[in-house]
Design a protein around this motif. Structure first.
Motif, PDB file in Angstrom:
ATOM      1  N   LEU A   1     -34.369 -12.083  84.351  1.00 38.06           N
ATOM      2  CA  LEU A   1     -33.625 -12.970  83.153  1.00 38.06           C
ATOM      3  C   LEU A   1     -35.039 -13.806  82.606  1.00 38.06           C
ATOM      4  CD1 LEU A   1     -30.334 -13.839  84.224  1.00 38.06           C
ATOM      5  CD2 LEU A   1     -30.920 -12.093  82.626  1.00 38.06           C
ATOM      6  N   LYS A   2     -35.737 -14.483  83.409  1.00 36.58           N
ATOM      7  CA  LYS A   2     -36.866 -15.459  82.860  1.00 36.58           C
ATOM      8  C   LYS A   2     -37.791 -14.466  82.134  1.00 36.58           C
ATOM      9  CE  LYS A   2     -36.867 -18.276  86.912  1.00 36.58           C
ATOM     10  NZ  LYS A   2     -37.699 -18.672  88.209  1.00 36.58           N
ATOM     11  N   THR A   3     -38.215 -13.368  82.452  1.00 36.55           N
ATOM     12  CA  THR A   3     -39.112 -12.511  81.741  1.00 36.55           C
ATOM     13  C   THR A   3     -38.398 -12.213  80.305  1.00 36.55           C
ATOM     14  OG1 THR A   3     -40.089 -11.565  83.623  1.00 36.55           O
ATOM     15  CG2 THR A   3     -40.043 -10.328  81.493  1.00 36.55           C
ATOM     16  N   PHE A   4     -37.071 -11.779  80.296  1.00 30.00           N
ATOM     17  CA  PHE A   4     -36.393 -11.237  79.059  1.00 30.00           C
ATOM     18  C   PHE A   4     -36.322 -12.375  78.097  1.00 30.00           C
ATOM     19  CE2 PHE A   4     -34.492  -7.811  81.876  1.00 30.00           C
ATOM     20  CZ  PHE A   4     -35.499  -7.027  81.907  1.00 30.00           C
ATOM     21  N   TYR A   5     -35.709 -13.429  78.432  1.00 34.50           N
ATOM     22  CA  TYR A   5     -35.585 -14.579  77.648  1.00 34.50           C
ATOM     23  C   TYR A   5     -36.836 -15.149  77.179  1.00 34.50           C
ATOM     24  CZ  TYR A   5     -30.536 -14.663  78.381  1.00 34.50           C
ATOM     25  OH  TYR A   5     -29.231 -14.418  78.308  1.00 34.50           O
ATOM     26  N   ALA A   6     -37.872 -15.179  77.994  1.00 31.45           N
ATOM     27  CA  ALA A   6     -39.303 -15.639  77.582  1.00 31.45           C
ATOM     28  C   ALA A   6     -39.564 -15.027  76.454  1.00 31.45           C
ATOM     29  CB  ALA A   6     -40.135 -15.621  78.582  1.00 31.45           C
ATOM     30  N   LYS A   7     -39.449 -13.639  76.333  1.00 32.66           N
ATOM     31  CA  LYS A   7     -39.905 -12.588  75.232  1.00 32.66           C
ATOM     32  C   LYS A   7     -38.932 -12.555  74.124  1.00 32.66           C
ATOM     33  CE  LYS A   7     -42.433  -9.610  78.424  1.00 32.66           C
ATOM     34  NZ  LYS A   7     -42.743  -8.189  79.043  1.00 32.66           N
ATOM     35  N   GLY A   8     -37.756 -13.365  74.154  1.00 32.20           N
ATOM     36  CA  GLY A   8     -36.806 -13.319  73.007  1.00 32.20           C
ATOM     37  C   GLY A   8     -36.014 -12.015  73.098  1.00 32.20           C
ATOM     38  N   GLN A   9     -36.035 -11.146  74.085  1.00 33.07           N
ATOM     39  CA  GLN A   9     -35.498 -10.041  74.306  1.00 33.07           C
ATOM     40  C   GLN A   9     -33.818  -9.931  74.631  1.00 33.07           C
ATOM     41  OE1 GLN A   9     -37.925  -8.557  77.397  1.00 33.07           O
ATOM     42  NE2 GLN A   9     -38.923  -7.211  75.948  1.00 33.07           N
ATOM     43  N   LEU A  10     -33.354 -11.077  74.767  1.00 34.79           N
ATOM     44  CA  LEU A  10     -32.082 -11.411  75.054  1.00 34.79           C
ATOM     45  C   LEU A  10     -31.482 -12.493  74.270  1.00 34.79           C
ATOM     46  CD1 LEU A  10     -31.378 -10.894  78.845  1.00 34.79           C
ATOM     47  CD2 LEU A  10     -30.568  -9.286  76.946  1.00 34.79           C
ATOM     48  N   LYS A  11     -30.035 -12.368  73.548  1.00 34.20           N
ATOM     49  CA  LYS A  11     -29.558 -13.575  72.683  1.00 34.20           C
ATOM     50  C   LYS A  11     -28.383 -14.330  73.487  1.00 34.20           C
ATOM     51  CE  LYS A  11     -31.741 -11.933  69.011  1.00 34.20           C
ATOM     52  NZ  LYS A  11     -32.938 -12.637  68.185  1.00 34.20           N
ATOM     53  N   ILE A  12     -27.706 -13.929  74.191  1.00 35.87           N
ATOM     54  CA  ILE A  12     -26.565 -14.541  74.664  1.00 35.87           C
ATOM     55  C   ILE A  12     -27.085 -15.534  75.674  1.00 35.87           C
ATOM     56  CG2 ILE A  12     -26.013 -12.916  76.628  1.00 35.87           C
ATOM     57  CD1 ILE A  12     -22.970 -13.520  75.795  1.00 35.87           C
ATOM     58  N   ARG A  13     -26.535 -16.633  75.723  1.00 30.90           N
ATOM     59  CA  ARG A  13     -26.900 -17.930  76.340  1.00 30.90           C
ATOM     60  C   ARG A  13     -26.486 -17.659  78.066  1.00 30.90           C
ATOM     61  NH1 ARG A  13     -28.814 -21.696  72.795  1.00 30.90           N
ATOM     62  NH2 ARG A  13     -27.803 -21.806  70.731  1.00 30.90           N
ATOM     63  N   ASP A  14     -27.258 -18.056  78.844  1.00 31.54           N
ATOM     64  CA  ASP A  14     -26.989 -17.814  80.312  1.00 31.54           C
ATOM     65  C   ASP A  14     -27.019 -18.868  81.137  1.00 31.54           C
ATOM     66  OD1 ASP A  14     -26.746 -16.523  82.991  1.00 31.54           O
ATOM     67  OD2 ASP A  14     -27.265 -14.588  82.241  1.00 31.54           O
ATOM     68  N   TYR A  15     -26.229 -19.392  81.668  1.00 30.33           N
ATOM     69  CA  TYR A  15     -26.346 -20.243  82.909  1.00 30.33           C
ATOM     70  C   TYR A  15     -26.170 -19.480  84.244  1.00 30.33           C
ATOM     71  CZ  TYR A  15     -25.153 -24.550  85.357  1.00 30.33           C
ATOM     72  OH  TYR A  15     -25.185 -25.682  86.252  1.00 30.33           O
ATOM     73  N   ALA A  16     -27.283 -19.341  84.662  1.00 29.20           N
ATOM     74  CA  ALA A  16     -27.199 -18.653  86.231  1.00 29.20           C
ATOM     75  C   ALA A  16     -27.453 -19.197  87.210  1.00 29.20           C
ATOM     76  CB  ALA A  16     -28.526 -17.647  85.893  1.00 29.20           C
ATOM     77  N   MET A  17     -26.401 -18.744  88.153  1.00 28.72           N
ATOM     78  CA  MET A  17     -26.078 -19.408  89.468  1.00 28.72           C
ATOM     79  C   MET A  17     -27.411 -18.746  90.477  1.00 28.72           C
ATOM     80  SD  MET A  17     -22.366 -19.785  89.968  1.00 28.72           S
ATOM     81  CE  MET A  17     -21.091 -20.439  88.676  1.00 28.72           C
ATOM     82  N   ILE A  18     -27.984 -19.389  91.425  1.00 28.74           N
ATOM     83  CA  ILE A  18     -28.676 -18.646  92.431  1.00 28.74           C
ATOM     84  C   ILE A  18     -27.623 -18.265  93.635  1.00 28.74           C
ATOM     85  CG2 ILE A  18     -30.536 -19.017  94.191  1.00 28.74           C
ATOM     86  CD1 ILE A  18     -31.448 -21.111  92.377  1.00 28.74           C
ATOM     87  N   LEU A  19     -27.571 -16.960  94.294  1.00 27.05           N
ATOM     88  CA  LEU A  19     -26.738 -16.763  95.057  1.00 27.05           C
ATOM     89  C   LEU A  19     -27.526 -16.771  96.491  1.00 27.05           C
ATOM     90  CD1 LEU A  19     -24.231 -15.186  95.918  1.00 27.05           C
ATOM     91  CD2 LEU A  19     -25.023 -12.973  95.696  1.00 27.05           C
ATOM     92  N   ALA A  20     -26.920 -17.823  97.260  1.00 28.30           N
ATOM     93  CA  ALA A  20     -27.824 -18.233  98.545  1.00 28.30           C
ATOM     94  C   ALA A  20     -27.260 -17.828  99.672  1.00 28.30           C
ATOM     95  CB  ALA A  20     -27.854 -19.800  98.552  1.00 28.30           C
ATOM     96  N   ASP A  21     -28.013 -17.051 100.589  1.00 30.07           N
ATOM     97  CA  ASP A  21     -27.397 -17.205 101.831  1.00 30.07           C
ATOM     98  C   ASP A  21     -28.002 -18.478 102.470  1.00 30.07           C
ATOM     99  OD1 ASP A  21     -27.585 -16.687 104.588  1.00 30.07           O
ATOM    100  OD2 ASP A  21     -28.120 -14.534 104.434  1.00 30.07           O
TER     101      ASP A  21
END
Length: 547
Positions: A254-274
């Motif tokens: 996601l960091k890569t795709f958004y940095a390149k402007g390849q995705l439009k929808i806004r994403d609030y991403a949770m880290i899935l943690a063990d």
């Protein structure tokens, strides 16, 4: 002197009213639901550089501004962009490439869909699918590998249950995983046959024993699948989603795709943690950008009600088990204590009344400045009567999915019994405690169309209108509450209410035009309403061509 000042003020006012300031977009002749604090209505607004810069009457907006693009809404309703407060973007993207088993009415229909998929994809090394639900089948019994082995003896198969808390695999998959004996799995179950051997059903923490062998998509394929899923999401008016639990690889993508402007929808991403890895995550810095934010950690307290993995205070009404936690109480206590001293928001999946009680109590034990922290419980599905008040006491946000109520209502009373079911899917009771609810869909477990959730929240019936009068209507939400839950309250639950979630000056120009007004039309027509246009940051990302 006074007359000169008056003349100057009058001149400035005249200039302001007739200056025709250039903007990027004007929408007018609309029914604009601002969803601001007073739920005010307007006719028009102007957008520049992706921001709402003015809102008012059509006459005033058209007089003050000239635009590169002007949209006459023809009295169509306009709402803030819809915000799904709990979803699974990667799972949806993957499901589009896999066997969709949603709605299968029998094991025979499931087998038929697998055979069709294999015929169309003869070179696949695995058959992967999801969406089956044994509660829709005659007898409601869980399937086993024997049903798969007869037709697929050689190609490995991995099929996620609709809740993604159980999986059905065949013997070929078990062989690849070297899983020929039943092991004790903390927070999971390897189901066994009459001979004590694995029967192909894996629940919760037992699933990774096989899933870790599934083939992975490369970066290019992952982007393509996410973009395909995005097309479907914006086509139903979604402009923001909460990605409810991602691993390191997915977050990096996601960091890569958004940095390149390849995705439009806004994403609030949770880290899935063990919990065993929590120290590593705490050291991570919060990541914030225009369209991707990573500032929360997701924990999983228990499993799902449908697979009897939800952790209950008393036995299931239809089985001699209480379900189970996915980690020990001590692990949750230690983990949440550490997270309370970190900068991260914590959002914990809790279905059963025992799991909810545990998480609420541990949250309350360690949280300080609770209002500012905005910690959430995802699902908050079954709450014991004495525990509702803890959402208010500890300032915990209920993150709910109304379509779960109308999907589960056919069998949930059998799981819980007549009394305990009263505290399940109790969205109005939760709203009364916290004052807000964040509404999501949990797609692809449920359909991603936010209007389905809106309909379920207010009418408490399924797509056929069943049951007459609604399921536990005392916990239905009003239309205004439901709209707030899928816009401004969802944004609030992600610390984004100052940026989006309502149509107000200075906020991101995220909005959606629908063909009919969901605030006024009969409830039975809501699911049929089509999206005419979806706009993110002033850019049209979906437009339905006129017929």
């Amino acid at each position: 002197m006074k007359s000169a000042i008056l003349f100057l003020l009058t001149t400035l006012l005249f200039i302001r009213c007739t200056s025709n300031t250039e903007v990027d977009l004007i929408v007018h002749n609309a029914r604009v639901y601002s969803v601001d604090s007073s739920f005010s209505m307007h006719e028009a607004f102007a957008v520049k550089n992706g921001i709402f810069i003015d809102i008012g009457s059509s006459k005033d907006i058209l007089k003050r501004y000239k635009a590169k693009e002007t949209i006459d809404a023809h009295q169509s309703p306009v709402y803030p962009g819809f915000y799904d407060a709990h979803a699974h973007y990667f799972e949806l993207a993957n499901l589009f490439q896999e066997v969709d088993l949603n709605g299968t009415k029998s094991i025979e229909e499931l087998i038929d869909r697998l055979q069709q998929y294999k015929h169309k994809n003869p070179d696949k090394k695995w058959i992967i699918g999801g969406g089956w639900d044994q509660n829709l089948w005659p007898g409601k019994a869980f399937p086993t590998k024997d049903s798969l082995d007869k037709y697929f003896p050689d190609i490995p198969i991995y099929l996620s249950r609709i809740d993604y808390h159980a999986a059905l695999v065949n013997s070929a998959a078990l062989r690849i995983a070297h899983l020929d004996t039943v092991l004790d799995v903390q927070g999971g179950v390897i189901s066994k046959d009459a001979h004590g051997k694995p029967d192909g059903l894996l629940i919760d923490n037992a699933m990774p024993l096989v899933s870790k062998y599934l083939p992975k998509h490369d970066e290019q394929s992952t982007l393509r699948f996410l973009q395909q899923a995005q097309d479907s999401l914006v086509a139903v008016g979604l402009t923001s989603i909460v990605d409810a639990g991602l691993n390191d690889e997915e977050l990096d993508y996601l960091k890569t795709f958004y940095a390149k402007g390849q995705l439009k929808i806004r994403d609030y991403a949770m880290i899935l943690a063990d919990p065993s890895q929590i120290d590593r995550y705490i050291k991570e810095d919060i990541f914030e950008s225009d369209r991707l934010n990573i500032r929360s950690i997701k924990l999983l307290a228990d499993g799902a009600l449908g697979s009897r993995g939800a952790c209950l205070l008393e036995h299931y009404h239809d089985a001699p088990t209480k379900g189970f936690l996915l980690h020990t109480e001590e692990q949750f206590d230690q983990t949440i204590k550490k997270l309370a001293d970190s900068k991260f928001q914590v959002n914990t999946h809790a279905i059963g009344d025992s799991a909810n009680r545990l998480i609420l109590d541990v949250y309350g034990k360690y949280l300080t400045d609770n209002k500012a922290r905005r910690w959430r419980i995802e699902h908050a599905q079954i709450i014991a009567p004495n525990d509702f008040a803890k959402f208010n006491k500890f300032h915990i946000i209920p993150s709910i999915q109304p379509t779960h109520a109308t999907s589960d209502m056919y069998w949930a009373p059998q799981r819980l019994g007549d009394e305990r079911i009263k505290g399940a899917y109790a969205y109005k009771d939760l709203l009364k405690q916290y004052g807000k609810v964040a509404i999501g869909s949990d797609f692809p477990i449920e359909h991603f169309n936010p209007l389905y959730g809106f309909h379920a929240a207010i009418a408490r019936v399924d797509n056929s209108g069943y049951p007459a009068g609604g399921f536990q209507m005392e916990n239905a939400l009003s239309r205004e509450e439901a709209l707030r839950g899928m816009t401004i309250w969802a944004a609030f639950s992600c610390f984004e209410e100052k940026k989006r979630g309502s149509i107000e000056k200075g906020k991101d120009a995220d909005f959606v035009l629908l063909e009919k007004d969901i605030m006024e039309i009969p409830v039975e027509d809501i699911r049929k309403v089509k999206t005419l246009r979806t706009v993110i940051g002033g850019e049209t990302v979906f437009h339905r061509a006129a017929r």
